[in-house]
Design an enzyme around this catalytic site. Structure first.
Site, PDB file in Angstrom:
ATOM      1  CE1 TYR A 122      -4.132   1.864   0.564  1.00 48.75           C
ATOM      2  CE2 TYR A 122      -2.572   3.422   1.506  1.00 48.75           C
ATOM      3  CZ  TYR A 122      -3.827   3.136   0.982  1.00 48.75           C
ATOM      4  OH  TYR A 122      -4.753   4.142   0.882  1.00 48.75           O
ATOM      5  CD  GLN A 186     -11.767   2.650  -0.595  1.00 43.89           C
ATOM      6  OE1 GLN A 186     -11.963   2.632   0.627  1.00 43.89           O
ATOM      7  NE2 GLN A 186     -11.598   3.788  -1.272  1.00 43.89           N
ATOM      8  CG  ASN A 209      -6.293   6.949   5.746  1.00 46.87           C
ATOM      9  OD1 ASN A 209      -6.571   5.770   5.984  1.00 46.87           O
ATOM     10  ND2 ASN A 209      -6.965   7.663   4.861  1.00 46.87           N
ATOM     11  CB  SER A 232       9.578   9.139  12.840  1.00 48.93           C
ATOM     12  OG  SER A 232      10.791   8.600  12.431  1.00 48.93           O
ATOM     13  CD  GLN A 254      13.015  10.894  13.217  1.00 50.69           C
ATOM     14  OE1 GLN A 254      11.923  10.505  12.873  1.00 50.69           O
ATOM     15  NE2 GLN A 254      14.122  10.511  12.593  1.00 50.69           N
ATOM     16  CG  HIS A 257       9.595  12.462   9.706  1.00 47.35           C
ATOM     17  ND1 HIS A 257       9.222  12.106   8.444  1.00 47.35           N
ATOM     18  CD2 HIS A 257      10.883  12.041   9.845  1.00 47.35           C
ATOM     19  CE1 HIS A 257      10.230  11.499   7.825  1.00 47.35           C
ATOM     20  NE2 HIS A 257      11.245  11.457   8.657  1.00 47.35           N
ATOM     21  CD  GLU A 322      11.447   5.076  13.311  1.00 48.24           C
ATOM     22  OE1 GLU A 322      11.174   6.163  13.866  1.00 48.24           O
ATOM     23  OE2 GLU A 322      11.022   4.774  12.177  1.00 48.24           O
ATOM     24  CG  HIS A 323      15.788   6.510  13.133  1.00 44.22           C
ATOM     25  ND1 HIS A 323      14.495   6.971  13.174  1.00 44.22           N
ATOM     26  CD2 HIS A 323      15.942   5.949  11.903  1.00 44.22           C
ATOM     27  CE1 HIS A 323      13.895   6.713  12.010  1.00 44.22           C
ATOM     28  NE2 HIS A 323      14.739   6.091  11.222  1.00 44.22           N
ATOM     29  CG  ASP A 356      15.722   8.656   7.060  1.00 44.03           C
ATOM     30  OD1 ASP A 356      15.594   7.648   7.786  1.00 44.03           O
ATOM     31  OD2 ASP A 356      15.659   9.826   7.494  1.00 44.03           O
ATOM     32  CD  GLU A 410       1.633 -34.086  25.826  1.00 47.50           C
ATOM     33  OE1 GLU A 410       1.084 -33.943  24.715  1.00 47.50           O
ATOM     34  OE2 GLU A 410       2.642 -33.439  26.181  1.00 47.50           O
ATOM     35  CG  HIS A 415      -1.142 -38.094  19.134  1.00 40.35           C
ATOM     36  ND1 HIS A 415      -2.475 -37.785  19.172  1.00 40.35           N
ATOM     37  CD2 HIS A 415      -0.516 -36.981  18.664  1.00 40.35           C
ATOM     38  CE1 HIS A 415      -2.645 -36.528  18.750  1.00 40.35           C
ATOM     39  NE2 HIS A 415      -1.472 -36.022  18.432  1.00 40.35           N
TER      40      HIS A 415
END
Lengths: 428, 428
Positions: A122, A186, A209, A232, A254, A257, A322-323, A356, A410, A415
């Site tokens: 996506y 959709q 989104n 981020s 950063q 963003h 993250e970074h 990046d 068991e 089995h």
């Protein structure tokens, strides 16, 4: 930029997981597309993207892709091509092979690695459409050997069905052959369940989104999904040797963003702390996205003072950023002590944008402390493993009784009998 | 057992994901334990398990573990020890190492593998407590190098706080040093958020009842969780060379698990189809769990006729079964064509219980068609990766302009400036 002792800092960001109304809307779209296929897909596209399409016009044509190449500038094309090579080379080193263990008694045990068959990527529309993210999602799947990689992205709104040519070119460069102009919940439903026009996939990845995120969560189980990214983050761990202007620029890269982004300097140096805080102010004043960056710095940014670099590493491991950038005299000395960080940038020239955009490692990295237990996007995300068991007669005769003991303990007599019936016949 | 053409078969099982009331109850327990810690943990334990504990008695003592060893029989201990060795040896072969790529310009890029720090393993109480599953969850974590592995399991109900000695012994043999007598959604919440008595973990794995499953889903994000298992499945692909008694016994060993389990034979041989159906009837009549197995066979079992073994493989790949047995003349010939199956058992001696209990590969395997995109539990589930970027000055000078081109195209001027400020200073 506020300066405080690390002990006084508590990073708390409430991440948006959608309102009940948004969730209901996403679930309704998913259910309708699952039930009605293309009809619902086209209806929601008209409703939300204000573009009237028919089934024949969903797929992006080869001509459109060629036309996109005429619209992107040459410097961009050169740069993205080189970036794609770097990303491909790095991810190829992650590739794994199936293996087999051949035992003395003739038994073969193994682990088989196979790519997923079909993956959907996506790509959000509008300003959130980043060609670099197209590379970062598509190339690892391609390296894994996924034979069918499908991109979906919303048609431009306002009645025109054009897609950003830079996105089309990035996708084509990454090797995508199948692209559809659909977006929103959709599109996720179409990828998960299939319609007459879009065949279903095994995994969906890429950001979107809130409706896209909620739809992805709803279809998880029918297909795999990637993790849902939070805002981020960067943590810079630095000592007196660091250039305050570099540190400030990296923090701001950063912070620009979004308002929820977090940029934190951890240092034992009061002097660096003050110099960076001053530099942040200075650089902020001319930054185009200065409003966003200032809001991020004010809400989630901080300079944290610690007693030593080692104490700073403890804070890093708690934050699991993250970074992480390490700008110290000898950063490699610290690497072994860093437990939790998604991507680690060492030394003065490893500015985060290097990763990046260009160096090769993936820029889709776990956020919000989840680097404690998860990983940047990588080839494994597009491989699945199967176990292989080829047990020999000799092995079964030698171990059958032990297997039956465990099964009977068991309470699973069926089995045990599956073994027993063989032992009886084979022992004669 | 019904015999039909493969085209007529549609495997549809509605998997239970809990009622809204169950979900609400699980969420309330999670919220209470998160807010109140031990107080809520002990309150819910008294309420649901009818065992009154205090914080000091939550942890299983060394004496209890030693006492458990006196209660298990010697044959079990021998078998589970050998099984543990096999599981460990197989999973050790999955272990991966960090790597670095040293480039000509001095840049170092790498992928760092690290174990998670602390993992919680949930073991259900009562009849659903399987010592073999304890091994299958714990050993891969241990092989990955997870330093802290914690087991939680409900105290016995009815006021006694004893735990099945076989579970304690299996956990001790697998190497667990920290065990708590708590279960249910409250145990999951304690593992996710921590209480005064139980430190929080990074990942929770292991099966449980619906409240446990719903609680795991609720805490996902704060910690990692394993996937939520559906009912068990076997597909046997066989030709005329297969022994009908073996095939029937293997189908029944799956069917005895629960009424929702699925056991399917796919074959081009009408003769085998009929012989297996007759054998299933014959063997069913003396099976202790015959009611469960019959219900499973009637509802979700089938013999599917296909035109050829190759056509059978297409059906296998569509079903993506948890377990696949291939009982044909030359099963290795078919292996390369099997795209989707969690564990593949080849040949007449590789009865599924061999893998369930003993051979070494994991018995926790994706169900419900998710083998299309997911894998048996393995060492990777307990490792996380970090990217390493140590960019050289030379590399930055050579590539900085391209990085800035890409950043500026995406409207992220702050990213471009983080590079530019370095280029200006370093170029002098």
């Amino acid at each position: 930029m506020r300066i405080m002792r690390a002990e006084q800092f508590g990073l708390k960001r409430e991440v948006e997981y959608g309102t009940p109304e948004q969730n209901e809307a996403a679930l309704r779209i998913v259910a309708d597309v699952k039930a009605e296929g293309d009809a619902a897909l086209l209806r929601y596209t008209e409703q939300h993207d204000r573009v009237k399409l028919d089934a024949a016009s969903l797929r992006v044509t080869q001509q459109e892709i060629e036309a996109a190449y005429d619209q992107v500038d040459a410097a961009f094309l050169t740069a993205i091509r080189e970036a794609a090579v770097n990303v491909r080379v790095f991810h190829e080193k992650q590739m794994r092979t199936s293996w087999m263990d051949l035992q003395q008694d003739g038994t073969l045990l193994g682990q088989i690695m196979r790519p997923l068959k079909r993956v959907g990527v996506y790509v959000p529309g509008g300003k959130a459409a980043y060609p670099s993210s197209v590379l970062m999602n598509v190339i690892p799947a391609q390296v894994a050997g996924v034979p069918e990689i499908v991109m979906v992205t919303p048609p431009a709104t306002g009645g025109k069905a054009g897609i950003d040519p830079y996105i089309l070119v990035a996708a084509a460069e990454a090797g995508v052959k199948e692209m559809y102009r659909v977006g929103g919940a959709q599109a996720i439903a179409a990828l998960a369940y299939g319609t007459a026009s879009i065949a279903p996939v095994d995994k969906i990845c890429g950001p979107g989104n809130i409706y896209v995120a909620l739809a992805k969560r709803a279809v998880f189980g029918a297909v795999d999904i990637d993790s849902i990214a939070g805002p981020s983050e960067i943590v810079v761990l630095a000592d007196d040797s660091a250039d305050p202007a570099y540190v400030a620029a990296d923090l701001l890269s950063q912070a620009e963003h979004d308002e929820m982004a977090s940029a934190i300097l951890i240092t034992p140096s009061q002097q660096l702390a003050e110099a960076v805080a001053a530099e942040v102010e200075r650089q902020l004043s001319t930054l185009p996205r200065q409003e966003i960056a200032r809001s991020s710095i004010d809400s989630y940014g901080a300079v944290l003072l610690v007693d030593s670099i080692e104490a700073g590493i403890d804070v890093v491991n708690q934050l699991a950023p993250e970074h992480l950038e390490v700008l110290t005299v000898d950063p490699m000395r610290l690497l072994g002590h860093i437990q939790n960080a998604g991507a680690i940038f060492l030394g003065p020239y490893s500015s985060e944008p290097v990763g990046d955009y260009f160096a090769g490692p993936n820029h889709i990295i776990p956020t919000n402390g989840t680097a404690r237990f998860s990983s940047p996007v990588n080839v494994d995300d597009f491989l699945k493993k199967s176990s292989l068991i080829y047990y020999s007669k000799e092995a079964l005769l030698a171990n059958g009784d032990k297997i039956m003991t465990l099964a009977r303990h068991e309470g699973l007599e069926g089995h045990a009998r599956a073994i027993e019936i063989r032992l009886e016949k084979e022992r004669g």
